[in-house]
Design an enzyme around this catalytic site. Structure first.
Site, PDB file in Angstrom:
ATOM      1  N   HIS A   1       5.592  -6.262  -2.356  1.00 20.34           N
ATOM      2  CA  HIS A   1       4.976  -5.532  -1.245  1.00 20.34           C
ATOM      3  C   HIS A   1       5.820  -4.314  -0.863  1.00 20.34           C
ATOM      4  CE1 HIS A   1       2.652  -5.146   2.546  1.00 20.34           C
ATOM      5  NE2 HIS A   1       3.798  -4.669   3.006  1.00 20.34           N
ATOM      6  N   GLU A   2       7.108  -4.546  -0.650  1.00 17.48           N
ATOM      7  CA  GLU A   2       7.982  -3.453  -0.235  1.00 17.48           C
ATOM      8  C   GLU A   2       8.202  -2.445  -1.361  1.00 17.48           C
ATOM      9  OE1 GLU A   2       8.625  -3.023   2.754  1.00 17.48           O
ATOM     10  OE2 GLU A   2       7.971  -5.006   3.457  1.00 17.48           O
TER      11      GLU A   2
ATOM     12  N   HIS B   1       5.567   0.198  -1.189  1.00 20.17           N
ATOM     13  CA  HIS B   1       5.929   1.257  -0.237  1.00 20.17           C
ATOM     14  C   HIS B   1       6.999   2.174  -0.829  1.00 20.17           C
ATOM     15  CE1 HIS B   1       3.598  -0.546   2.895  1.00 20.17           C
ATOM     16  NE2 HIS B   1       4.386  -1.591   3.085  1.00 20.17           N
TER      17      HIS B   1
END
Length: 379
Positions: free
Chosen positions: A21-22, A25
């Site tokens: 997920h990170e 980003h």
């Protein structure tokens, strides 16, 4: 030993899902020219850290219940802006901050996190179908649960389901998919019984089942599949078919989760079905133990399910979550300017309170269920 059995798989699964997920980003932020100050798995004191040549501090922290990417100019890892710090920067430094980017870039960076979760799930499901295949059960009724909706409709062992409301059925799992989302709705089955095609009308009833996100209510008829040798087959799939099946599997999770959330709003579903870290840890331990007996497929399957769930949760339009940021960016795009600092600060505080309440409530549900199970085992 029991602690390690549940906590280690939970931390491993959560760390994998959070990392992807990170990283979504992070990588899109880098591509958009934003300076990334920190990439953290976990919160709190550092256990390990190193600085890369781009100025990003990669860190593993002591509390493994999430993670964050901190962009230059952010006040914290939740991407809350720090306007005073940004205003004091030289123009060249300000240009690489998150807040200095146009709306479309900021939206892409924020959306990339949940998107990475969906990509991870699709990749895992594709690998499972390609390397492990799946067991296909012919849609033949092996037994009928007494008192269930199927028994009331007149199903009998040996019935071979050919279609439901005109949709051809080639596997018992396909029948389950249709029935699970059709509670309280009359379905018309065409079954082959003793060499003849017979029409059976049945209305699935609501039943609670366990899932990685907690208890969920789905439609069930009370029919069990036949496991006779001729009714079971193993299938493997090529790369293209594996991806197609993975997309379908991912969509089914999204659909069922959306149906549950819609049920919460309408009052059909109960919020006490939600699970928090304790419940997910229990399921993680169970899947890890299953993996020692039947291979990694159950463990990987759980990672994929949780990845989709976390991706969806982060898309909720709640300030502090990715969906809240996307909502702010949409408002900014429509108005031509961002909301004022006071409004954003208030919204973030409300979002923090909402997330905190959800965490406390789901953990309370976990503890209550655990106490019930222990009490049931003691009795």
């Amino acid at each position: 030993m029991t602690f390690a059995t549940y906590v280690i798989p939970f931390v491993l699964i959560l760390s994998i899902v959070v990392f992807f997920h990170e990283f979504g980003h992070f990588i899109i932020g880098r591509w958009c020219g934003v300076q990334v100050d920190a990439f953290s798995i976990g919160f709190g004191p550092e256990l390990w850290a190193r600085m890369d040549r781009y100025g990003t501090r990669w860190r593993i922290a002591a509390i493994p219940l999430g993670g964050y990417v901190k962009f230059h100019g952010d006040a914290n890892g939740a991407s809350v802006p720090d306007p005073d710090a940004v205003a004091a920067m030289p123009a060249a430094e300000r240009a690489v901050t998150f807040t200095a980017q146009p709306v479309w870039k900021r939206s892409a960076i924020v959306f990339a996190g949940p998107f990475a979760n969906f990509v991870l799930a699709i990749a895992i499901f594709s690998g499972i179908f390609a390397f492990y295949g799946r067991t296909i059960l012919v849609p033949r009724v092996g037994s009928v649960v007494e008192g269930g909706a199927g028994a009331a409709a007149g199903f009998v062992p040996g019935d071979l389901v050919l279609s439901i409301d005109g949709t051809p059925i080639d596997a018992f799992s396909k029948m389950q998919e249709i029935v699970s989302v059709s509670a309280d709705a009359k379905l018309v089955f065409v079954v082959r019984r003793a060499g003849k095609d017979v029409t059976v009308e049945a209305t699935p009833a609501w039943r609670q089942v366990e899932s990685p996100a907690g208890k969920m209510r789905i439609g069930m008829l009370g029919l069990k599949a036949s496991t006779a040798p001729g009714d079971v087959r193993e299938e493997r799939y090529g790369p293209v078919d594996s991806v197609k099946l993975a997309l379908t599997e991912t969509w089914q999770i999204v659909y069922r989760t959306g149906a549950y959330l819609g049920g919460l709003v309408s009052g059909r579903e109960s919020a006490d079905q939600l699970s928090g870290p304790i419940g997910i840890a229990q399921i993680s331990g169970q899947m890890a133990q299953a993996a020692t007996k039947v291979g990694l497929a159950p463990f990987l399957h759980l990672i994929a399910i949780l990845s989709v769930s976390i991706g969806l949760l982060n898309l909720a339009p709640v300030p502090l979550l990715d969906g809240g940021h996307l909502l702010f960016f949409s408002i900014e795009a429509i108005r031509g300017q961002a909301l004022n600092e006071r409004a954003q600060e208030f919204a973030f505080r409300v979002g923090l309170a909402m997330v905190g309440v959800l965490m406390i409530f789901s953990t309370y549900n976990d503890i209550a269920r655990l106490i019930q199970r222990l009490a049931g085992g003691a009795s």
